[in-house]
Structures are given as C-alpha cells and as structure tokens.
Write an enzyme that holds these catalytic residues in place. Structure first.
Site: not given
Length: 497
Positions: A145, A148, A330
């Site tokens: 993640s 991102k 997230s």
C-alpha cells in the site's frame, strides 16, 4: 806526467741546480712541490720505457714508448642541460570540500532481523540530500500500500489539489429517461444521515433532489414520470478486477471492483472502513439513486447522449482532501480510481493497463527517476508492482519540503502511535519514536513496507523506505518499526556500515 785539467764533470752543474732550487724553494715553496711532482712523473715514465726495452718485444709486441706531452688536455665540453618539461598546473577546486562526517551509529544489525525476510532500505538526510543508508535501494520491488504515495503524488501533480470529481444526471434520449453518469467518485454516498467513511462525501440524495426539481421545472418533462434510469460507466473501460489481486480482498472488504460509478466504494456498511463489497457495484449505485428519487424505474447500462441537458450534479471533496483520507485509512478503491483519473488526464487511456504509462508521465514534473518503476495498480494490492526504495525516499524528501502541492501527502500520512494505520504501532522500546515518524504502511502476502519521514532525535529530517519481502508474517511490522526507530535514534549520525 800529469794530464791536463779536464772540464768540470756532470755533478758540478747539478750542485749548482741544487743551490738554485733551494733558493727557489725558499722563495716559492708550493711551486717547488708541483715542479718536483712533474719531474718525478717524467723520470718514472722514462724508467718505464727503459724497463720495457729490457723485457723485449716478445712480451710487449709494440715496445715503442708512447709520446709524452707536457700540455694539459683540453677540458671536456659540458653538455647543455636539457630543459625541464613544463607541467600543467594541477587543477584546484574553487571551493575546498569539507571533510566527510565520520558516522558511527548503525542499524545494520537491526536490518538483518529474520522477520524482515529479504530486507531493502534507503535513508536520506532530507535537508542535504545525502544518502545515509542503502541496502538494495535501487532495486525495484513490490510496494504494497505504499504505492498509494506514488498515486497521490501523481494525482496532485496531474489533477491538482483543488480538483473535484463530479457525478451528474442528464436527460436521456427517450421520454421518461434520465442518465446517471459516473465520474469516478467512489465517495458518493447513499447515506441520508450518519457518517460516511469519507468526510464531507457528496450524497446521492442531494443529487436526486436536484433532478426532481429540474424535471418538474421543465415543461418538456413536467408531469412525465421517470421510468428508466441509464447507468453510464463509460469513463472507465476494461476489466474491473486485475488478475493479480486476490479475490478475497473483495469479500473481506478491503477493495471493490473498479467502476466509474459506485456508492460508498461499494461497502455493505458505508460507515465501516473494512466492509464486504459486492460483485455488482454499478447496480447497487443505480438502486440507491432510484430509491432517492422515489421512483420504480428500470435500471440499464448505457451511454449518455451527447450535449444532453444536465439535471443535477454533485462533487467530491478536493483531491487534496481525498488523498488525506486515502493515505490515513489506506483506502484501496479511492486510490485506484484516482490513479485511473490520472491516466485519463495525461492521455494514457482509461483502462487498468493505462496506469503503467500514465502514472510515470504524471510524475515527470517532479524530476524523479521512474525508469525502473513498474505500475500495475494505484492501490498496491498487486505483487507485480515494482518501485525502488530510493525513489520513495526521494519523493518523501519533496513531500517533507512541501514541494508544489505535495504537502497534502504529508498531512495525510499516519503518525506513529497516534493516527491511521500507525495508531497501534511503535510500541515497547520503539515508543520513543511515537509522534516523530509519519509514514505510509503497506502489506500483502509477500511483502510488508513502510515509507515516510522521521524527525530524528538530533533534529535531522530523514526520509526512508523499508521493505520486508518474501516469506513474511504480521510480525514483520514490529521489525520494520524497530529499524525505523533505530534511524530515529541515529539521526545524522546514521552510518551505512
């Protein structure tokens, strides 16, 4: 008979010479020494000649004496000295570099923790740009993640921090028909009250109210019931789920299918960050709109007619706010739709595959080296993404400096021990770094990652990216926290050894 007197014999002149030499010696003693030496040389030479004659020619083939000269030989001419080669002056820098700092604080042992599996890491002094620590920093790997952060930087650069995503309703081509046009905003909420996961989310009930009012105000449609709702999702095309994503992410509730039209990112519970998603997000959005309109209408997928009259429109929060939400909690769907909008904006296309060219193109103004970066998605679920830790640390240095609009990323990064996905992290001995680390977390089955900014104990701003790749488990998070805390303690004294 006595013979007559003979002339004087040879010794008499010699005696006279002796008397003369004595007088001369008394007058010039040094001249006498030199003359005596020369005389001895001549006598010795003559003796040598006589000796040679006595020996005979059988022993000395050429018995003729060498000519003897009393002239001194001419001095040999001294060779002219060769000129010394001309050497070019050694270049000297205009400014003498300062001595390199000798650093002796190491995190090398922490980086070998077996919980980290195959570890990669990179740390920069954000103030000077100096690389303090490097373990495979130039090797691209999966980011989970942390991707991102890449997506957020691309969105802020290509779309702009103030850009809002619109969802519109227009008139259809047939009587009694309206078209709900998806603009790629997953934050559109079906809630009429209560709190959405997305602060300030636009509500589909407000959109429906605008449509009812405009429909009734137009003489051409007033009194005609709405019997058909066309759902236009044409802004995005191609598959709605990438093959590299685990399908369980949908049922567990971490991500939805990627469509240009959906409500609450297709959550079953609009107020829950983790909530199961459906396999029909567009239909769910259409049903929510029909309920808000208060009509019993047929739902079909199609495309809005060109230049259709707009009946209603709602907008998302600005991109800067959306990014803060996507990073803090997230949110996979929000990040993925932003990535798709970026690809469209830069002209790369509107499919999932367009991200591979679209994201690097959007990052070009930042001057980052994206040559080894491979983008499969914008949320980080794919294990096929590849980004080197050095790129992330370099991007974080720009975030720390709030370059351009990147300050929005800093504002959205979770704070160690306090907010977002770092709320329960940095415990025990690592608690000293709480409040001093802002970073994006990431995890998939084959990788745990952490990248962000450290306000070190000595006041040095550090940016970093740490990867634990391979056969990893949940305890890799604590190991990453420990390495990060080590960097916090070392500050500018961090050694690469």
């Amino acid at each position: 008979m006595i013979p007559p007197e003979q002339p004087p014999t040879q010794p008499a002149p010699a005696a006279r010479r002796s008397r003369g030499l004595g007088a001369a010696m008394r007058r010039h003693p040094h001249a006498f020494v030199a003359s005596a030496a020369a005389t001895a040389f001549v006598l010795l030479g003559a003796g040598a000649v006589s000796a040679g004659a006595a020996v005979g020619t059988a022993q000395v083939p050429d018995a003729r004496p060498a000519a003897i000269t009393t002239e001194a030989p001419a001095p040999a001419a001294s060779p002219s000295p060769s000129p010394s080669p001309t050497r070019a002056p050694r270049p000297v820098p205009a400014v003498q570099p300062a001595a390199s700092k000798l650093r002796n604080c190491s995190i090398a042992a922490l980086a070998t923790d077996p919980r980290l599996a195959s570890f990669q890491g990179y740390v920069l002094n954000a103030a000077t740009g100096e690389v303090l620590f490097d373990r495979g920093g130039d090797t691209p790997e999966r980011t989970a993640s942390v991707m991102k952060v890449i997506t957020s930087a691309a969105a802020l650069t290509a779309l702009g921090p103030d850009h809002r995503i619109s969802t519109r309703v227009v008139t259809g081509a047939e009587p009694g028909t309206v078209v709900l046009v998806g603009g790629g905003d997953p934050t559109l909420s079906r809630l009429t009250s209560g709190t959405s996961v997305y602060p300030g989310a636009p509500r589909i009930s407000d959109l429906a109210a605008q449509v009812r009012s405009a429909w009734a105000a137009d003489p051409a449609t007033a009194g005609t019931p709405i019997t058909r709702i066309v759902l236009d999702t044409s802004l995005f095309s191609g598959p709605v789920w990438h093959p590299s994503w685990a399908r369980t992410e949908l049922s567990i509730g971490y991500s939805s299918e990627i469509t240009a039209l959906q409500v609450d990112a297709d959550r079953a519970d609009p107020g829950a960050i983790v909530s199961p998603r459906s396999e029909a997000p567009v239909a769910r959005a259409g049903a929510a709109f029909a309920d808000a309109l208060g009509v019993d209408a047929a739902l079909v997928e199609g495309v809005a007619p060109p230049d259709a009259a707009v009946l209603g429109e709602v907008q998302s929060q600005p991109v800067a706010s959306l990014i803060k939400t996507a990073l803090t909690i997230s949110d996979n769907t929000l990040a993925e739709t932003l990535a798709r909008l970026v690809a469209i904006k830069v002209g790369a296309g509107n499919t999932q595959d367009a991200l591979a060219a679209g994201i690097p193109k959007a990052l070009e103004p930042l001057g980052l080296d994206t040559s080894t970066m491979l983008i499969v998605d914008g949320q980080g679920l794919s294990p096929d993404n590849r980004v080197p830790p050095a790129l992330l640390a370099g991007l974080m240095a720009k975030v720390n400096a709030r370059e351009g609009a990147l300050g929005a990323i800093y504002d959205g990064l979770p704070v160690a021990g306090r907010t977002g996905t770092l709320t329960s992290r940095f415990t025990g001995d690592n608690a000293v770094a709480r409040g001093n680390v802002v970073a994006k977390t990431g995890w998939i089955d084959t990788g745990y990652t952490l990248s962000g900014i450290i306000s070190a104990v000595d006041g040095t701003p550090l940016t970093f990216a740490f990867y634990a790749i391979g056969n990893v488990r949940d305890n890799a998070k604590a190991a990453l926290d420990t390495v990060t805390t080590g960097a916090y303690r070392c500050g500018n004294n961090l050694s690469n050894n």
